[in-house]
Design an enzyme around this catalytic site. Structure first.
Site, PDB file in Angstrom:
ATOM      1  CD1 TRP A  23       0.383   0.638   3.331  1.00 44.64           C
ATOM      2  CD2 TRP A  23      -0.148  -1.528   3.153  1.00 44.64           C
ATOM      3  NE1 TRP A  23       0.878   0.001   4.435  1.00 44.64           N
ATOM      4  CE2 TRP A  23       0.562  -1.336   4.358  1.00 44.64           C
ATOM      5  CE3 TRP A  23      -0.585  -2.821   2.830  1.00 44.64           C
ATOM      6  CZ2 TRP A  23       0.844  -2.378   5.234  1.00 44.64           C
ATOM      7  CZ3 TRP A  23      -0.302  -3.856   3.703  1.00 44.64           C
ATOM      8  CH2 TRP A  23       0.401  -3.632   4.886  1.00 44.64           C
ATOM      9  CD  GLU A  40      -2.522   3.529   8.433  1.00 45.92           C
ATOM     10  OE1 GLU A  40      -2.789   3.154   9.584  1.00 45.92           O
ATOM     11  OE2 GLU A  40      -1.358   3.577   7.998  1.00 45.92           O
ATOM     12  CE1 TYR A 121      -1.227   5.586  14.028  1.00 49.88           C
ATOM     13  CE2 TYR A 121      -2.827   4.201  12.889  1.00 49.88           C
ATOM     14  CZ  TYR A 121      -1.525   4.620  13.089  1.00 49.88           C
ATOM     15  OH  TYR A 121      -0.522   4.092  12.332  1.00 49.88           O
ATOM     16  CG  ASP A 139       1.324   3.046  15.564  1.00 54.12           C
ATOM     17  OD1 ASP A 139       2.309   3.632  16.076  1.00 54.12           O
ATOM     18  OD2 ASP A 139       1.439   2.242  14.626  1.00 54.12           O
ATOM     19  CB  CYS A 207      17.680   6.707  22.973  1.00 56.73           C
ATOM     20  SG  CYS A 207      16.377   5.713  23.702  1.00 56.73           S
TER      21      CYS A 207
END
Ligand code: SF4
Length: 340
Positions: A23, A40, A121, A139, A207
């Site tokens: 997609w 989605e 979302y 998500d 991080c």
């Protein structure tokens, strides 16, 4: 947090590591909003690995939005079989019907949210991926990456709000679609739920979770109550022509509009049998919020005599693949004798 460095490193990593998915537009191509919407909706509650085959089948059967909008809901539900969460298929069918009547595909999250089955979302995912709107859809992958990079030690579900605030900081006009997908890909390929590959991560030096050795701990999950078990009976009712009596579930609610083998309501206590069919076995199935134990009985009685199941239809047992049967009912029908 150096947001510019975060974005730059992630996009740079994405350019050489992006996943190829059916997609997704190839580099330099424009995304097809119908493909993005379909994928989605399918990806809500279902893994990428499972969705790929379904997506390809749907696009083969309905190559355009208009083609799928014209399909019958039953055909869509039959094609959806096995993906679960069938309300998605019903909403998708409704949404495509509405889109086919619009002069153009809505592009902003606010307009996309007006479509059935499109929540916050999904609206942001379509807006960013298909139309390069500067929003970041949040998500599970994004929650994990953001919680770890920012070292967020709040537990879910409260954490989601903080991640959404951080996502606002991360959103920008520069390649929004690629940025959204780069976060998804990093979460799927590198910053995985278990065994994150920090050694290969482009964000490692930024991080906080890695710095504090929290990469295996974050995000902190909510404590879930145990799932209850519900009980019921299902009746395989055959006629002399070898057909089976089926019925359609109500449009609203769990498995809405799907076809089922008639049975009792699903109760919190084992159902007391009020019918003298031949016991064939038990089907166990797990839904999102409960486990189900269904006792399967076989009978040749007239459907009207059985627990008041007069509404339904006789179906050819050799053509059950044309019925919109959810997985739990396929398990029940596996008890049909081979000769039927
Ligand atoms: S360094 Fe590790 S924990 Fe941090 S974002 Fe990368 S993979 Fe995730």
């Amino acid at each position: 947090m150096d947001i510019a460095a975060f974005r730059h490193r992630l996009l740079h990593w994405y350019d050489s590591n992006r996943r190829t998915l059916p997609w997704r537009a190839l580099k330099g191509q424009k995304p097809n909003p119908y493909h993005v919407l379909l994928s989605e909706i399918m990806l809500q509650q279902t893994t990428v690995a499972t969705v790929i085959a379904y997506f390809e089948r749907f696009i083969g059967q309905w190559p355009t939005l208009e083609a799928m909008a014209k399909a019958s809901l039953d055909d869509v539900l039959v094609a959806w079989q096995g993906l679960g969460y069938y309300s998605r298929a019903r909403n998708l069918h409704k949404a495509l019907g509405q889109l086919a009547d619009l002069p153009s595909f809505p592009q902003t999250p606010d307009d996309l949210r007006k479509l059935p089955g499109v929540g916050d979302y999904t609206a942001k995912a379509i807006a960013s991926i298909a139309f390069d709107q500067p929003v970041v859809p949040v998500d599970g992958n994004v929650i994990r990456v953001v919680a770890r990079v920012f070292g967020l030690t709040q537990a879910l579900p409260m954490l989601k709000k903080t991640v959404a605030e951080k996502a606002l900081l991360l959103a920008a006009d520069d390649r929004p679609g690629d940025f959204a997908q780069s976060l998804m890909d990093l979460g799927s390929m590198i910053c995985r739920p278990q065994q994150p590959r920090c050694d290969r991560c482009p964000l490692r030096s930024l991080c906080k979770g890695y710095e504090d050795s929290l990469q295996h701990t974050l995000p902190i999950k909510a404590v879930k109550p145990p799932k209850p078990t519900r009980y019921g009976c299902a009746f395989l009712t055959m006629n002399k022509q070898g057909q089976i009596w089926l019925r359609r579930r109500p449009e609203k609610g769990l498995l809405g509009g799907m076809i089922e083998v008639p049975g009792t309501a699903w109760a919190e206590q084992p159902t007391e049998l009020v019918h003298d069919g031949l016991w064939r076995g038990i089907v166990k199935h797990t839904f999102t919020h409960f486990h189900l134990n269904l006792s399967v009985y076989e009978t040749t009685k007239d459907p009207e005599e059985i627990l008041g199941f007069p509404t339904g239809f006789w179906a050819d047992t050799k053509a059950l693949d044309q019925q919109a049967l959810p997985t739990v009912m396929k398990k029940v029908l596996a008890f049909l004798r081979p000769e039927t």
